[in-house]
Design an enzyme around this catalytic site. Structure first.
Site, short mmCIF file in Angstrom:
data_model
loop_
_atom_site.label_atom_id
_atom_site.label_comp_id
_atom_site.label_asym_id
_atom_site.label_seq_id
_atom_site.Cartn_x
_atom_site.Cartn_y
_atom_site.Cartn_z
N ASN A 165 1.40 43.86 14.61
CA ASN A 165 2.25 44.81 15.35
C ASN A 165 2.58 44.17 16.70
O ASN A 165 1.72 44.10 17.58
CB ASN A 165 1.52 46.13 15.54
N ASP A 200 9.27 51.19 10.38
CA ASP A 200 8.95 52.54 10.84
C ASP A 200 9.89 53.58 10.25
O ASP A 200 9.55 54.77 10.18
CB ASP A 200 9.06 52.63 12.37
#
Length: 410
Positions: A7, A145
């Site tokens: 991430n 996402d």
């Protein structure tokens, strides 16, 4: 097999190495302040935590640093032990309705979406390229996402703006926290024993959003074209009248970009309370009777309840309300304040069970009309699961292709 979940932000790189499919975390870590000579590199195993401050001028250096550390600390013997890398990518637009194997084509498609997420996608791309350079033969995947929300119907994702804005510029609701919602949805289907469960999920961390899920699919969510839409958060305002932007720009002699920056970084808890963007600080101030802290929390809770009530009607009832992420998993006060305001729906809180922190728990009474749960999210595991799934799919496809070739040629 060992899979790394990554991430990346503009100045940070968070990672976790997992043994799959056992779902065992081998090591986790974070490189912060990338681009400076005071970068902080933290790495944590089951029984040890190392931290050092050093110069890390770019993401390429950060990737090389963490991979070298894995070998030096004898977490792995060689880089060949890493068989997959999953990258969190913020914006997948309408191009991606699922996670995607990273190829030249998919990387170019991700780059084409930078206009929709100028603060996030470029950083994600830099990290992807850095890993591809060091691990060129390793199977790598982009996990978005936004993909979980691609199941939303047009009536829920479109704004009532000139339609050509959508046609020409893709202006629409995309949502966020999709990886978390997908993970929680799958957990809840198992807990409830229902694939067709109707669920409302509240993902509450420094960023907060909600999602209405029907039969495993997102039908609506609170975040929009950007994560600024929706409920107030740590530093984000959530929904406001768009005319406020022009008004404040003129009154404060600011550009529109500066006002938007204020709405993203100086609003929410921080803006209303004047104290902090951190829930722990807000709750401590509430206990001391600070009225601005109380107000900032009440505004957020009120907006969250509005969304839950709206989604209850949208779903025509609900099987479960779920709290997850940092605040949702750990703040009994936060959960209690929301559930109290939903009493009209027949939901009844079990005060004792609601004391739970960071663990799965049913927090409503046996006679509650709606069940409410605390369910910890695990986005890193969800990313690793998608890498494993896509790798297995590709392996099976390769076998099918070989079999087809054998049959045709034989």
């Amino acid at each position: 097999m060992k899979i790394m979940s990554v991430n990346s932000g503009s100045s940070s790189l968070k990672f976790q190495l997992l043994e799959m499919p056992q779902q065992e975390v081998i090591v986790s870590g974070l490189v912060e302040r990338i681009g400076s000579n005071q970068a902080v590199f933290t790495m944590k195993t089951k029984d040890k935590k190392d931290k050092q401050v050093l110069e890390v001028l770019n993401h390429q250096t950060a990737v090389e640093l963490l991979l070298d550390a894995l070998i030096q600390k004898k977490v792995i013997n060689t880089l060949e032990e890493i068989e997959g890398v999953g990258h969190r990518v913020v914006q997948g637009g309408e191009i991606f309705s699922d996670s995607a194997v990273l190829t030249e084509k998919t990387l170019a498609q991700i780059e084409s979406l930078c206009d929709l997420a100028p603060l996030h996608n470029p950083a994600n791309i830099i990290s992807i390229k850095a890993f591809q350079k060091v691990l060129p033969q390793v199977f790598q995947v982009a996990v978005f996402d936004t993909t979980f929300h691609q199941s939303m119907p047009a009536v829920n994702f479109l704004y009532a703006t000139p339609y050509y804005w959508y046609q020409k510029y893709q202006i629409r609701k995309y949502g966020a926290h999709g990886t978390s919602y997908k993970y929680i949805t799958e957990q809840m289907q198992q807990i409830l024993g229902k694939k067709n469960a109707k669920i409302i999920i509240c993902h509450a961390g420094n960023g907060v959003s909600l999602c209405a899920v029907d039969s495993g699919k997102s039908v609506d969510t609170s975040m929009g074209f950007t994560p600024l839409e929706g409920v107030p958060m740590g530093t984000r305002s959530g929904n406001i009248d768009p005319a406020v932007v022009k008004f404040i720009a003129e009154k404060e002699n600011k550009t529109v970009a500066c006002v938007i920056d204020d709405l993203n970084k100086k609003s929410g808890y921080l803006g209303v309370s004047g104290i902090s963007n951190d829930t722990r600080d807000i709750l401590a101030s509430i206990k001391e009777g600070n009225q601005q802290a109380i107000l900032s929390h009440d505004i957020q809770v009120k907006r969250i309840v509005d969304y839950i009530a709206s989604y209850y009607v949208l779903l025509k009832g609900v099987d479960a309300l779920v709290f997850t992420a940092g605040i949702g998993e750990n703040s009994s006060f936060f959960r209690s304040e929301i559930i109290k305001r939903l009493s009209v729906l027949g939901i009844k809180l079990d005060e004792e069970k609601n004391k739970v922190q960071g663990k799965q728990e049913l927090i409503t009474t046996f006679d509650s009309a709606i069940k409410a749960f605390v369910v910890p999210t695990n986005e890193e595991l969800a990313i690793a699961q998608d890498v494993l799934r896509l790798q297995q799919n590709q392996t099976n496809q390769d076998k099918d292709d070989q079999q087809e070739c054998f049959c045709c040629c034989g």
